[in-house]
Design a protein around this motif. Structure first.
Motif, PDB file in Angstrom:
ATOM      1  N   UNK A  30      34.725  30.594  46.327  1.00  0.00           N
ATOM      2  CA  UNK A  30      33.403  31.223  46.262  1.00  0.00           C
ATOM      3  C   UNK A  30      33.292  32.348  47.283  1.00  0.00           C
ATOM      4  N   UNK A  31      33.934  32.163  48.448  1.00  0.00           N
ATOM      5  CA  UNK A  31      33.948  33.236  49.447  1.00  0.00           C
ATOM      6  C   UNK A  31      34.680  34.461  48.905  1.00  0.00           C
ATOM      7  N   UNK A  32      35.820  34.237  48.245  1.00  0.00           N
ATOM      8  CA  UNK A  32      36.542  35.351  47.620  1.00  0.00           C
ATOM      9  C   UNK A  32      35.676  36.037  46.571  1.00  0.00           C
ATOM     10  N   UNK A  33      35.029  35.236  45.742  1.00  0.00           N
ATOM     11  CA  UNK A  33      34.218  35.763  44.643  1.00  0.00           C
ATOM     12  C   UNK A  33      33.123  36.687  45.156  1.00  0.00           C
ATOM     13  N   UNK A  34      32.359  36.207  46.129  1.00  0.00           N
ATOM     14  CA  UNK A  34      31.238  37.027  46.597  1.00  0.00           C
ATOM     15  C   UNK A  34      31.718  38.223  47.403  1.00  0.00           C
ATOM     16  N   UNK A  35      32.797  38.070  48.187  1.00  0.00           N
ATOM     17  CA  UNK A  35      33.305  39.202  48.964  1.00  0.00           C
ATOM     18  C   UNK A  35      33.872  40.286  48.053  1.00  0.00           C
ATOM     19  N   UNK A  36      34.585  39.869  47.009  1.00  0.00           N
ATOM     20  CA  UNK A  36      35.206  40.839  46.110  1.00  0.00           C
ATOM     21  C   UNK A  36      34.183  41.613  45.296  1.00  0.00           C
ATOM     22  N   UNK A  37      32.976  41.095  45.175  1.00  0.00           N
ATOM     23  CA  UNK A  37      31.920  41.811  44.453  1.00  0.00           C
ATOM     24  C   UNK A  37      31.204  42.841  45.333  1.00  0.00           C
ATOM     25  N   UNK A  38      31.546  42.879  46.597  1.00  0.00           N
ATOM     26  CA  UNK A  38      30.953  43.896  47.471  1.00  0.00           C
ATOM     27  C   UNK A  38      31.771  45.182  47.394  1.00  0.00           C
ATOM     28  N   UNK A  39      31.166  46.278  47.816  1.00  0.00           N
ATOM     29  CA  UNK A  39      31.897  47.547  47.863  1.00  0.00           C
ATOM     30  C   UNK A  39      32.909  47.485  49.006  1.00  0.00           C
ATOM     31  N   UNK A  40      33.851  48.424  49.006  1.00  0.00           N
ATOM     32  CA  UNK A  40      34.837  48.449  50.077  1.00  0.00           C
ATOM     33  C   UNK A  40      34.176  48.663  51.436  1.00  0.00           C
ATOM     34  N   UNK A  41      33.124  49.479  51.466  1.00  0.00           N
ATOM     35  CA  UNK A  41      32.392  49.692  52.723  1.00  0.00           C
ATOM     36  C   UNK A  41      31.725  48.401  53.179  1.00  0.00           C
ATOM     37  N   UNK A  42      31.180  47.651  52.230  1.00  0.00           N
ATOM     38  CA  UNK A  42      30.527  46.381  52.580  1.00  0.00           C
ATOM     39  C   UNK A  42      31.545  45.336  53.019  1.00  0.00           C
ATOM     40  N   UNK A  43      32.737  45.359  52.418  1.00  0.00           N
ATOM     41  CA  UNK A  43      33.801  44.460  52.865  1.00  0.00           C
ATOM     42  C   UNK A  43      34.222  44.812  54.283  1.00  0.00           C
ATOM     43  N   UNK A  44      34.345  46.118  54.549  1.00  0.00           N
ATOM     44  CA  UNK A  44      34.686  46.546  55.913  1.00  0.00           C
ATOM     45  C   UNK A  44      33.645  46.121  56.917  1.00  0.00           C
ATOM     46  N   UNK A 121      47.195  28.340  41.761  1.00  0.00           N
ATOM     47  CA  UNK A 121      45.994  28.367  40.922  1.00  0.00           C
ATOM     48  C   UNK A 121      44.730  28.495  41.764  1.00  0.00           C
ATOM     49  N   UNK A 122      44.818  29.174  42.868  1.00  0.00           N
ATOM     50  CA  UNK A 122      43.653  29.289  43.728  1.00  0.00           C
ATOM     51  C   UNK A 122      43.368  30.748  44.052  1.00  0.00           C
ATOM     52  N   UNK A 123      42.090  31.095  44.008  1.00  0.00           N
ATOM     53  CA  UNK A 123      41.686  32.462  44.298  1.00  0.00           C
ATOM     54  C   UNK A 123      41.614  32.737  45.781  1.00  0.00           C
ATOM     55  N   UNK A 124      42.750  32.561  46.449  1.00  0.00           N
ATOM     56  CA  UNK A 124      42.875  32.861  47.873  1.00  0.00           C
ATOM     57  C   UNK A 124      44.194  33.581  48.099  1.00  0.00           C
ATOM     58  N   UNK A 125      44.478  33.934  49.335  1.00  0.00           N
ATOM     59  CA  UNK A 125      45.594  34.836  49.622  1.00  0.00           C
ATOM     60  C   UNK A 125      46.944  34.153  49.762  1.00  0.00           C
ATOM     61  N   UNK A 126      47.009  32.824  49.752  1.00  0.00           N
ATOM     62  CA  UNK A 126      48.210  32.125  50.207  1.00  0.00           C
ATOM     63  C   UNK A 126      49.410  32.337  49.285  1.00  0.00           C
ATOM     64  N   UNK A 127      49.201  32.431  47.988  1.00  0.00           N
ATOM     65  CA  UNK A 127      50.315  32.698  47.078  1.00  0.00           C
ATOM     66  C   UNK A 127      50.853  34.115  47.274  1.00  0.00           C
ATOM     67  N   UNK A 128      49.964  35.055  47.587  1.00  0.00           N
ATOM     68  CA  UNK A 128      50.417  36.421  47.857  1.00  0.00           C
ATOM     69  C   UNK A 128      51.237  36.471  49.143  1.00  0.00           C
ATOM     70  N   UNK A 129      50.815  35.723  50.150  1.00  0.00           N
ATOM     71  CA  UNK A 129      51.599  35.627  51.386  1.00  0.00           C
ATOM     72  C   UNK A 129      52.979  35.068  51.070  1.00  0.00           C
ATOM     73  N   UNK A 130      53.018  34.019  50.255  1.00  0.00           N
ATOM     74  CA  UNK A 130      54.285  33.416  49.838  1.00  0.00           C
ATOM     75  C   UNK A 130      55.203  34.468  49.225  1.00  0.00           C
ATOM     76  N   UNK A 131      54.656  35.309  48.349  1.00  0.00           N
ATOM     77  CA  UNK A 131      55.469  36.322  47.677  1.00  0.00           C
ATOM     78  C   UNK A 131      56.011  37.354  48.657  1.00  0.00           C
TER      79      UNK A 131
END
Length: 473
Positions: A30-44, A121-131
């Motif tokens: 849910x944290x990923x979901x709401x953060x990803x819906x913000x603009x890049x400026x809002x994420x920053x 199967x999770x919307x978080x960064x850990x699989x990308x770190x693995x790669x």
């Protein structure tokens, strides 16, 4: 072709199987979901206050949502694809170090690991770190064998991206340092590795320093327990035993067809499995930080060593040796089937914000206000705002987007009490159980409800509680 296709296909099948998890989303996603819906400026703006360690990932997911739309599949598909990439790179690394069969075995072993299946199967960064750690490891092996500036630059870039996705991946750098020492690289290779490592650390240092000011976000992590310690010891012990196999130690009589590489598979895989897990466990003795997902990439080392074990057994089996890999894979998948089925249910995670939102949708028609205890449970509304239409957030003073936070800033105690008393019917979103509130604001909410309201309905589903209170005095 089989070397890459088999592991990638298995990772994709396991990743896509039940990817929506019974249409559920837990609090971290849910944290990923709401953060990803913000603009890049809002994420920053947000990462200056919270979650700086996930800032790059949120920016990536912002782009993914912008290109492909938002859905549970879109949320999790990058992790599935990253896991498939990690399995392919693991197969390539194993093949380069100790032969084709080792590579295939390692590439097939990685996606079967339960923890890898979970975070694939999770919307978080850990699989990308693995790669990216898998990519860095592959590039390190190549650079140690045939060094050039492009390979060292690629290695540094892969490490840096992994660290920006989650800087705990720098434990992989410590493992690579051990590998480099064991390779006896000589002056030129040592300098190349040192420069690449320095560049990666320097690039990640600002995130590391900023995250120290946000350390309260991991205050929920419990001290090391014996189950965790035992799990680390078992994993490292299995890896150490596999490292004694011929294909891990790489005797020359097994590799007459190619020049002996500068580093053995055991020298790459055993540090990669052991150093991150033991290192984070050691840090956790001072400050609790050990969570398996933070060092998920350690399973790359385990998979490589399992591949070496399977290749050694294949050589020693006289009848139908090529049946060993498919037979072992089938047995492993069947043995883990109960775990695999559980991981693809909503109950496999702590909670489900989507079910909580649907409960609110059924209860909100006669209500005029909503409260969250603790404030972090506001994520239910931030993920599914349409389910909360018509409900006034009684405690909120500044929205999450405006405040640059994940849960917003709540009003003072007296303002909260006044707002609660002004409502006639209130929906409360909280956790199951009757745990005491851990903040003055939450205690003020509870006190106002107890003094002026009566409980009319109460529902607990999938780790969240939705209650309706009606004003009586």
């Amino acid at each position: 072709m089989v070397l890459c296709a088999g592991p990638a296909a298995l990772a994709l099948v396991l990743g896509l199987w039940g990817i929506t998890r019974e249409h559920s989303m837990w609090r971290d996603e849910a944290a990923t979901w709401q953060a990803a819906h913000r603009s890049l400026a809002e994420i920053g703006h947000m990462v200056g206050h919270v979650d700086v360690v996930h800032g790059l990932y949120y920016a990536v997911m912002h782009g993914v949502f912008a290109l492909f739309g938002d859905s549970l599949i879109t949320l999790r598909l990058p992790s599935v694809l990253a896991t498939a990439a990690a399995c392919t790179l693991t197969a390539l690394t194993g093949a380069r170090l100790s032969g084709r069969w080792v590579g295939i075995g390692a590439g097939l072993a990685l996606p079967v690991v339960p923890a890898v299946q979970e975070y694939a199967q999770e919307g978080r960064s850990y699989a990308l770190v693995l790669a990216f750690v898998a990519l860095a490891t592959w590039l390190l092996v190549r650079a140690l064998a045939q060094p050039n500036s492009r390979r060292w630059a690629g290695y540094a870039a892969a490490l840096l991206i992994a660290a920006l996705l989650n800087w705990f991946s720098l434990f992989a750098l410590a493992a690579h340092a051990v590998t480099t020492l064991l390779a006896r690289p000589g002056r030129a290779r040592s300098i190349g590795w040192a420069l690449a490592a320095t560049g990666a650390v320097a690039g990640a240092l600002p995130v590391v320093l900023i995250s120290r000011a946000q350390a309260e976000q991991v205050s929920w992590i419990k001290p090391l327990g014996w189950p965790t310690v035992l799990g680390v010891l078992i994993t490292v012990t299995i890896s150490a035993l596999c490292a004694r196999t011929p294909h891990a130690r790489l005797p020359k009589n097994l590799r007459r067809d190619r020049p002996h590489p500068r580093v053995s598979l055991a020298a790459v895989a055993l540090p990669l499995c052991a150093v991150p897990q033991i290192g984070l466990a050691a840090v956790s003795l001072v400050k609790p930080l050990y969570i398996t997902r933070y060092v998920l990439f350690a399973y790359l080392g385990l998979a490589l060593l399992i591949g070496a074990l399977l290749a050694t057994l294949t050589v020693r089996i006289r009848k139908h040796p090529r049946l060993l890999l498919p037979a072992t894979l089938t047995v492993a998948l069947l043995a883990l089937l109960p775990t695999e089925l559980r991981l693809r249910t909503a109950q496999s995670r702590v909670d489900d914000v989507l079910t909580a939102a649907s409960l609110v949708a059924h209860a909100r028609h006669a209500a005029d206000g909503v409260l969250y205890i603790p404030a972090a449970r506001r994520d239910t509304a931030l993920v599914s705002p349409h389910e909360f239409a018509g409900l006034r957030d009684l405690a909120l003073a500044q929205s999450p987007v405006t405040s640059g936070t994940l849960k917003g800033i709540e009003a003072g105690l007296s303002d909260i009490a006044r707002a609660v008393r002004s409502a006639q019917r209130i929906v409360l979103v909280t956790d199951p159980g009757l745990l005491p509130a851990d903040s003055a604001r939450d205690r003020a909410k509870q006190r106002a409800l107890a003094e002026h309201f009566a409980l009319r309905s109460d529902s607990i589903e999938r780790g969240r509680r939705v209650s309706v209170y009606e004003r009586v005095k």
